[in-house]
Design an enzyme around this catalytic site. Structure first.
Site, PDB file in Angstrom:
ATOM      1  N   ARG A 169     -10.479  -8.644  -1.080  1.00 13.99           N
ATOM      2  CA  ARG A 169      -9.991 -10.005  -0.960  1.00 13.99           C
ATOM      3  C   ARG A 169      -9.681 -10.414   0.470  1.00 13.99           C
ATOM      4  O   ARG A 169      -9.924 -11.546   0.866  1.00 13.99           O
ATOM      5  CB  ARG A 169      -8.759 -10.196  -1.827  1.00 13.99           C
ATOM      6  N   CYS A 185      12.113   1.555 -10.886  1.00 12.84           N
ATOM      7  CA  CYS A 185      12.750   2.433 -11.875  1.00 12.84           C
ATOM      8  C   CYS A 185      11.764   2.950 -12.917  1.00 12.84           C
ATOM      9  O   CYS A 185      11.954   4.015 -13.499  1.00 12.84           O
ATOM     10  CB  CYS A 185      13.961   1.754 -12.524  1.00 12.84           C
TER      11      CYS A 185
END
Lengths: 447, 348
Positions: free
Chosen positions: A119, A173
């Site tokens: 990109r 997490c």
């Protein structure tokens, strides 16, 4: 009394006189260069920063095994000249984002065609073409699917007009505490590689996250955890690399810290495991006392497609840590390794570490082949998709140039519908359709 | 034809694994092994033929025979990328051989300089698939009839200017598999919210579903009866390229060659005449194929060869590997409109 387009002298002349730029000499690029010269384009410049790899050879047909390691742009040019010696091709082994290729450079061309795979470069070329006011044909392929779009300032949307989906990322997490899918473990393993052997990144922590909001029973608890993690915490204070150094990168010690001690710590954060299956710690010594599970003979599959057992991945972990440790030592003080899917010990390490973690979190383990796909962001690719897309690119190129050169005709974009999506996908087509092309190909299955 | 993959060598070498890595990741190892056990005949080495040759050789078939009795001319050489610049006057298949082989040394590429019409029936039986380009209608019908009964997959294709088509006959019973995502039962999570009841699709696991499909013969596909009511009502949805194909095949039969830019005036006249005749015989109006078609069916446009060759190549790969739903049974490509259409003609 119409004259066939192919013997339209005006178009033939303009083809042989115009200059075009091809950005990329890979899957689409090779096919595109071939189509351009066979169609009659004479002045072509091609740029690619990459060198040839053996995995390119199933589709980048201008390259042979003997060319592995050489410049794609350069070899592509040489191969094309062999069947079309009169073509005028300039090859650049360089990045299109190099400031040398400024707006003036782009203005040399009547048309730019992208054959890229990332990109950043596409965004860059898009802006350069807008600035230079040169038409750009954008394209891409992945597996059986492909797309072609024409971008013309003032007439169509540009490449950046529509927001594009961003690369998927996972919350810290999830990676550090509660992985639920193999990809989480693979990302963790890549972070671990960097923490141990490469450039340490604060966003790539691998140790248990004590500040995990999900781990807190109540807001007070959350606050307590947050401050605790800032204070003297055995696990947090010492960086992973420092800790590893202190043990001399001992593979067994590393294994037990990552797959036993850290897991046992996670188990103390009991709220996390109330509704999830709790992780099961591994112990180096225990693993090797287990009944040695007979690994299936390689048989008829690819070696890399075997899924080993826990002992197998433990061994692989041990070996790869030792190898990477040697690499570090060889490079000297302050050395950092860079992860590369094609570097065998780096790939071994991630395969082993990710699988051990998958095992800890009760997920089915994955073969090296599959881990490599995910860790290396490998996009499957074949020759035929690129061939079709490159054919469509040249057809669009002819239309684009035809309208540029014929001032008498009003530029009629209706027939080309550049900015209308053809969603001619009837439900059966999901199986029939292999080439999804903006506005170009509509597959209708009439019975 | 390979129904199981016992026949061929079951071990994939390191070299093959490395070279075919990106396609094995797409269609799987089984498919690659089936390809590796397949022999294909390719007739006609002009623009379209060269594209199909490239695609099949790169895919890694066991063997590819290039058959063409014609000689290289400047025009034919400039239409494709396999023939060296100094090969004018040589046999087209022979001249294409070296560069074709270099595309992938692991494939056995051979050249045959005979005319396909002169080949006896059993010549075709050594192949798993046959791909005919630049052939007469009669020859294609004959080969199709021969092969279909022996489960040899038949493909035809041509490019005329901006137009191109491909046809396939995979027999009465073509078996293949499709990969579908696996539906998993709900998890053991204690927290059974409303989501838990929905069957979850596991993005990491897939399952192979077996299917069977039947194809029409070429003869029946080209001899559709347009006079009955049902056919007439479907006419609106029928791509005109189907009728264009009939006209061009008739031209080829009558003149022994395809329309040439050198004889544009004469050939255009003949094309219009044939159009009238063909459509009249079918009981259809000439308006179905407006005069403008004449301008766009001369010579072979390289990008059209690339598109049709890509689709045709992939269909052959699918058929040999017995994986993924094949196009059934025509693919028409109009390079002017940039439209590709799959349609079925023939016996139900």
């Amino acid at each position: 009394e119409s004259v066939p387009i192919i013997t339209n002298f005006k178009l033939a002349e303009s083809l042989s006189s115009c200059r075009v730029l091809v950005v990329g000499a890979g899957g689409i690029g090779c096919e595109l260069l071939k189509n351009l010269v066979l169609t009659g384009f004479k002045n072509i410049e091609v740029i690619d920063l990459d060198t040839i790899d053996v995995s390119n050879l199933n589709r980048q047909f201008l390259f042979q095994k003997k060319h592995v390691g050489k410049s794609k742009a350069q070899v592509a040019k040489e191969s094309v000249l062999r069947f079309c010696p009169s073509a005028n091709i300039t090859a650049y082994h360089d990045s299109i984002m190099n400031p040398d290729y400024n707006v003036e450079f782009f203005r040399n061309f009547q048309l730019v065609m992208n054959a890229l795979d990332n990109r950043a470069a596409r965004n860059h070329v898009n802006r350069m073409c807008l600035a230079a006011d040169i038409p750009l044909i954008e394209s891409g392929t992945a597996g059986y699917l492909g797309q072609v779009t024409v971008i013309k300032k003032g007439q169509t949307e540009c490449y950046e007009c529509q927001p594009k989906p961003t690369q998927k990322t996972f919350p810290g997490c999830t990676i550090r505490n509660t992985p639920s899918e193999p990809i989480h473990c693979i990302v963790w393993a890549k972070y671990l590689y960097n923490q141990l052997f490469g450039e340490e990144d604060a966003d790539q922590e691998v140790s248990p996250d004590t500040a995990d909001p999900e781990a807190a029973w109540n807001p007070a608890d959350a606050a307590a955890r947050a401050t605790a993690s800032n204070k003297d915490g055995d696990i947090k204070r010492v960086s992973t690399k420092e800790w590893a150094r202190s043990t001399g990168y001992d593979p067994v010690k590393l294994f037990n810290k990552l797959f036993k001690d850290d897991i046992m710590y996670l188990l103390t954060m009991d709220k996390l495991w109330k509704k999830r299956k709790a992780p099961l710690p591994l112990d180096w010594t225990e693993i090797h006392h287990l009944e040695f599970s007979q690994e299936e003979a390689c048989g008829t599959g690819l070696k890399d497609q075997q899924v080993l057992g826990v002992q197998g991945y433990a061994q692989l972990f041990h070996r790869s840590v030792e190898t990477l440790r040697s690499q570090l030592i060889e490079k000297g003080e302050g050395a950092e390794l860079v992860w590369d899917k094609d570097d065998p010990p780096a790939m071994d390490f991630v395969t082993a570490a990710a699988n051990l973690r998958m095992n800890v979190f009760s997920m089915n383990m994955k073969s090296r082949f599959d881990v490599k796909s995910m860790a290396g962001n490998i996009i499957p690719a074949i020759a035929t998709t690129n061939a079709v897309i490159a054919g469509l690119i040249v057809l669009e190129a002819l239309k684009t140039l035809n309208s540029e050169f014929d001032q008498c005709r009003t530029v009629n974009l209706q027939c080309c519908s550049f900015h209308t999506r053809h969603t001619v996908l009837k439900h059966e087509l999901h199986h029939v359709l292999f080439y999804l092309v903006l506005f170009s190909i509509c597959f209708s299955h009439l019975v | 034809m390979i129904d199981t993959i016992e026949k061929e060598d079951n071990i994939i070498s390191e070299e093959e694994a490395a070279q075919y890595d990106r396609q094995i990741r797409l269609w799987g190892l089984d498919a690659q092994k089936r390809l590796r056990g397949s022999r294909v005949l390719l007739v006609g080495l002009r623009g379209l033929g060269a594209e199909v040759a490239k695609n099949l050789i790169l895919a890694g078939v066991k063997g590819l025979t290039l058959l063409d009795h014609e000689q290289v001319t400047e025009e034919s050489r400039r239409a494709q990328f396999l023939i060296p610049v100094d090969a004018d006057g040589q046999n087209q298949a022979q001249a294409s051989l070296e560069r074709a082989q270099l595309l992938n040394p692991m494939v056995e590429v051979k050249a045959d300089t005979d005319a396909v019409e002169s080949k006896p029936d059993d010549f075709f039986f050594q192949f798993d698939a046959v791909c005919l380009t630049r052939c007469s209608k009669d020859l294609m019908v004959r080969v199709d009839q021969l092969c279909a009964s022996r489960n040899i997959k038949v493909f035809c294709g041509d490019v005329y200017g901006y137009h191109g088509y491909m046809f396939s006959d995979l027999g009465q019973e073509h078996h293949y598999v499709e990969e579908k995502p696996k539906v998993v039962k709900g998890s053991n999570e204690a927290n059974d919210g409303p989501e838990a009841k929905k069957p979850k699709v596991d993005p990491n696991e897939t399952t192979m579903v077996k299917k069977t499909i039947s194809f029409s013969s070429l003869k029946e596909a080209l001899e559709v009866d347009w006079t009955n009511e049902k056919a007439k009502s479907s006419l609106k949805r029928t791509p005109t390229d189907y009728f264009l194909l009939q006209v061009l095949l008739k031209f080829r039969t009558d003149k022994g060659r395809d329309p040439q830019p050198d004889s544009f005036a004469e050939d255009s006249q003949l094309l219009l005449q044939i159009r009238d005749d063909v459509l009249e015989t079918m009981g259809l109006s000439s308006e179905l194929l407006p005069n403008t078609f004449v301008s766009y069916c001369f010579s072979e446009m390289a990008p059209v060869c690339a598109v049709v060759g890509g689709v045709l190549g992939q269909e052959i790969v699918k058929a040999l590997s017995q994986r993924d739903a094949p196009h059934r049974n025509f693919f028409f490509f109009d390079g002017l409109k940039g439209s590709g259409v799959v349609d079925y003609f023939g016996s139900k």
